[in-house]
Design a protein around this motif. Structure first.
Motif, PDB file in Angstrom:
ATOM      1  N   ILE A 123     -77.795 -38.706 -73.957  1.00 38.33           N
ATOM      2  CA  ILE A 123     -78.159 -37.444 -74.426  1.00 38.33           C
ATOM      3  C   ILE A 123     -79.351 -37.148 -74.564  1.00 38.33           C
ATOM      4  CG2 ILE A 123     -78.053 -35.112 -74.833  1.00 38.33           C
ATOM      5  CD1 ILE A 123     -74.770 -35.094 -75.453  1.00 38.33           C
ATOM      6  N   PRO A 124     -80.640 -36.971 -73.736  1.00 39.56           N
ATOM      7  CA  PRO A 124     -81.994 -37.479 -74.679  1.00 39.56           C
ATOM      8  C   PRO A 124     -82.672 -36.210 -75.371  1.00 39.56           C
ATOM      9  CG  PRO A 124     -82.075 -36.263 -71.906  1.00 39.56           C
ATOM     10  CD  PRO A 124     -80.172 -36.750 -72.352  1.00 39.56           C
ATOM     11  N   PHE A 125     -81.991 -34.961 -75.277  1.00 40.37           N
ATOM     12  CA  PHE A 125     -81.849 -34.335 -76.073  1.00 40.37           C
ATOM     13  C   PHE A 125     -80.991 -33.394 -77.174  1.00 40.37           C
ATOM     14  CE2 PHE A 125     -84.998 -34.025 -72.628  1.00 40.37           C
ATOM     15  CZ  PHE A 125     -86.536 -33.831 -73.390  1.00 40.37           C
ATOM     16  N   ALA A 126     -80.941 -33.696 -78.654  1.00 44.43           N
ATOM     17  CA  ALA A 126     -80.740 -33.529 -79.169  1.00 44.43           C
ATOM     18  C   ALA A 126     -80.833 -33.586 -80.515  1.00 44.43           C
ATOM     19  CB  ALA A 126     -78.550 -34.415 -79.286  1.00 44.43           C
ATOM     20  N   CYS A 127     -79.513 -33.062 -81.991  1.00 42.73           N
ATOM     21  CA  CYS A 127     -79.749 -32.447 -82.967  1.00 42.73           C
ATOM     22  C   CYS A 127     -78.836 -33.576 -83.216  1.00 42.73           C
ATOM     23  CB  CYS A 127     -79.877 -31.101 -82.961  1.00 42.73           C
ATOM     24  SG  CYS A 127     -80.471 -31.457 -84.664  1.00 42.73           S
ATOM     25  N   VAL A 128     -79.144 -34.351 -84.573  1.00 37.27           N
ATOM     26  CA  VAL A 128     -77.606 -35.428 -84.658  1.00 37.27           C
ATOM     27  C   VAL A 128     -77.973 -35.130 -86.291  1.00 37.27           C
ATOM     28  CG1 VAL A 128     -76.745 -37.473 -85.631  1.00 37.27           C
ATOM     29  CG2 VAL A 128     -78.321 -37.391 -83.119  1.00 37.27           C
ATOM     30  N   ILE A 162     -79.953 -35.261 -90.424  1.00 36.99           N
ATOM     31  CA  ILE A 162     -80.460 -34.055 -89.439  1.00 36.99           C
ATOM     32  C   ILE A 162     -81.211 -34.590 -88.688  1.00 36.99           C
ATOM     33  CG2 ILE A 162     -80.244 -31.562 -89.361  1.00 36.99           C
ATOM     34  CD1 ILE A 162     -79.695 -30.973 -91.791  1.00 36.99           C
ATOM     35  N   VAL A 163     -80.992 -34.987 -87.290  1.00 40.25           N
ATOM     36  CA  VAL A 163     -82.299 -35.789 -86.589  1.00 40.25           C
ATOM     37  C   VAL A 163     -82.372 -35.825 -85.716  1.00 40.25           C
ATOM     38  CG1 VAL A 163     -83.175 -37.892 -85.865  1.00 40.25           C
ATOM     39  CG2 VAL A 163     -81.625 -37.647 -88.032  1.00 40.25           C
ATOM     40  N   PRO A 164     -83.185 -34.479 -85.630  1.00 39.90           N
ATOM     41  CA  PRO A 164     -84.092 -34.206 -83.845  1.00 39.90           C
ATOM     42  C   PRO A 164     -84.460 -35.711 -83.217  1.00 39.90           C
ATOM     43  CG  PRO A 164     -84.623 -32.830 -85.045  1.00 39.90           C
ATOM     44  CD  PRO A 164     -84.067 -34.292 -86.496  1.00 39.90           C
ATOM     45  N   ILE A 185     -75.954 -29.892 -80.751  1.00 32.98           N
ATOM     46  CA  ILE A 185     -75.625 -30.479 -82.026  1.00 32.98           C
ATOM     47  C   ILE A 185     -74.655 -31.276 -82.039  1.00 32.98           C
ATOM     48  CG2 ILE A 185     -75.282 -30.153 -84.542  1.00 32.98           C
ATOM     49  CD1 ILE A 185     -76.306 -27.348 -83.945  1.00 32.98           C
ATOM     50  N   ILE A 186     -75.295 -32.525 -82.789  1.00 28.27           N
ATOM     51  CA  ILE A 186     -73.724 -33.727 -82.188  1.00 28.27           C
ATOM     52  C   ILE A 186     -73.557 -34.085 -83.510  1.00 28.27           C
ATOM     53  CG2 ILE A 186     -73.439 -36.302 -81.789  1.00 28.27           C
ATOM     54  CD1 ILE A 186     -75.735 -35.512 -80.064  1.00 28.27           C
ATOM     55  N   LEU A 187     -72.525 -33.887 -84.323  1.00 26.13           N
ATOM     56  CA  LEU A 187     -71.680 -33.988 -85.128  1.00 26.13           C
ATOM     57  C   LEU A 187     -70.518 -35.301 -85.613  1.00 26.13           C
ATOM     58  CD1 LEU A 187     -69.995 -30.593 -85.894  1.00 26.13           C
ATOM     59  CD2 LEU A 187     -71.899 -31.629 -86.617  1.00 26.13           C
TER      60      LEU A 187
END
Length: 359
Positions: free
Chosen positions: A114-119, A129-131, A281-283
């Motif tokens: 996934i190229p665009f994500a908020c981990v 919290i890492v964009p 948003i990846i948890l």
């Protein structure tokens, strides 16, 4: 190229050859007491950073391969102080004598396609919290919440020690209790009222006696307690401990909650990427396994996010090993940056900063 990857966590090390089918888990601490009921623990990791490389080196010594021709791949937290990076590289090249070395940001290894994500990495020591924009960390948008699994366990330990048994020296036992009984409340005020009027279920955890039983267990509701068994009764603690993730001020931390941190991080990104980030948003991390976390987080985020933005959460199949598996994928891709021992001896740590990126 043979790569040995180690994901250094505050609670455990996830490690193994990237050609293997899976990884191994080793506790990342040393016990200083032989008593099972009152264990004294020394950890090399404090606040998410390896601050004691002497102790960390002793733990790694037992798990690293004897073949020093392997490339050693370590995970390194964002914003690690320069002094700690120097110690890490010194241990790799001078103490362990590895010929090749690489280092990655753990959050950038999660869900690599996934190229665009908020981990959102809910770890042991803290929550990051890492964009990720086009697969790369946007450093200016990174946010950190000083609440992780360790703090939640310590808070539960204090609660039960104040109300019932003294468990202040029983971190491992209380950590097991937390994982078994704690959950995020979807209606905190209503749930608190139910506990107050006695309609909510109080759980009972049978404590081990370390003679006949070595492990505790969750008792069935309404089960009679044998005279020889000591139990922890857990009522409010089931929901008040995870609530710290959303309201850190409850224990005196002057920080926004998890939902506020996500909004801050994504708002710091270019506006045309924000919709994509809210949709991805990846948890991950051990604390992300709390029941109802995703549902509660969505409930808290919706009033804070523009109505036209869709909010979607993704979870990893293995929250504990997601980073190691990302390292495995990186090693097999052939695009992993490497620093050799000869280059380190010639250029020093500067070559690591240049080639491995700004951590």
């Amino acid at each position: 190229m043979s790569v040995y990857a180690v994901d250094i966590g505050g609670s455990s090390l996830k490690h193994g050859l990237t050609t293997a089918s899976t990884y191994k888990i080793t506790k990342n601490y040393m016990r200083m007491s032989a008593k099972q009921h009152a264990i004294q623990i020394r950890r090399p990791v404090e606040r998410g950073y390896v601050v004691n490389w002497t102790l960390q080196g002793d733990i790694l010594q037992d798990i690293l391969p004897n073949n020093k021709e392997h490339t050693l791949l370590l995970t390194t937290p964002l914003f690690t102080p320069e002094k700690l990076l120097l110690q890490q590289e010194e241990v790799v090249f001078e103490e362990f004598q590895f010929e090749k070395y690489s280092s990655v940001v753990p959050q950038s290894m999660v869900f690599k396609p996934i190229p665009f994500a908020c981990v959102v990495d809910l770890g042991f020591s803290s929550t990051y919290i890492v964009p990720l924009i086009d697969g790369k960390v946007l450093l200016s948008a990174v946010r950190r919440l000083n609440v992780g699994g360790k703090l939640l366990t310590n808070y539960l330990k204090e609660c039960v020690s104040y109300r019932q048994w003294n468990m202040m020296d029983s971190f491992e036992l209380i950590d097991e209790v937390k994982e078994a009984v704690c959950k995020c409340s979807l209606s905190f005020i209503n749930d608190m009222k139910e506990f107050a009027n006695g309609t909510a279920t109080t759980l009972q955890w049978a404590l081990p006696d370390f003679v006949q039983t070595k492990n505790g267990y969750l008792m069935e509701p309404q089960t009679a307690v044998p005279d020889s068994t000591q139990v922890l009764r857990l009522g409010l603690e089931q929901i008040t401990v995870p609530e710290i993730l959303f309201h850190p001020s409850d224990i005196g931390l002057d920080q926004a909650g998890l939902h506020g941190g996500i909004v801050e991080a994504i708002s710091a990104c270019p506006e045309h990427f924000q919709s994509l980030l809210y949709q991805n948003i990846i948890l991950t991390g051990g604390t992300s396994q709390l029941p109802n976390l995703k549902e509660r987080l969505e409930k808290e985020l919706r009033p804070l996010v523009p109505a036209e933005y869709l909010i979607q959460f993704h979870t990893t199949n293995d929250p504990i090993g997601a980073v190691w598996k990302g390292c495995q994928a990186l090693a097999s891709s052939g695009s992993m940056p490497i620093v050799t021992k000869a280059e380190y001896q010639e250029h020093g740590s500067n070559i690591c900063r240049t080639r491995l990126g700004n951590l």
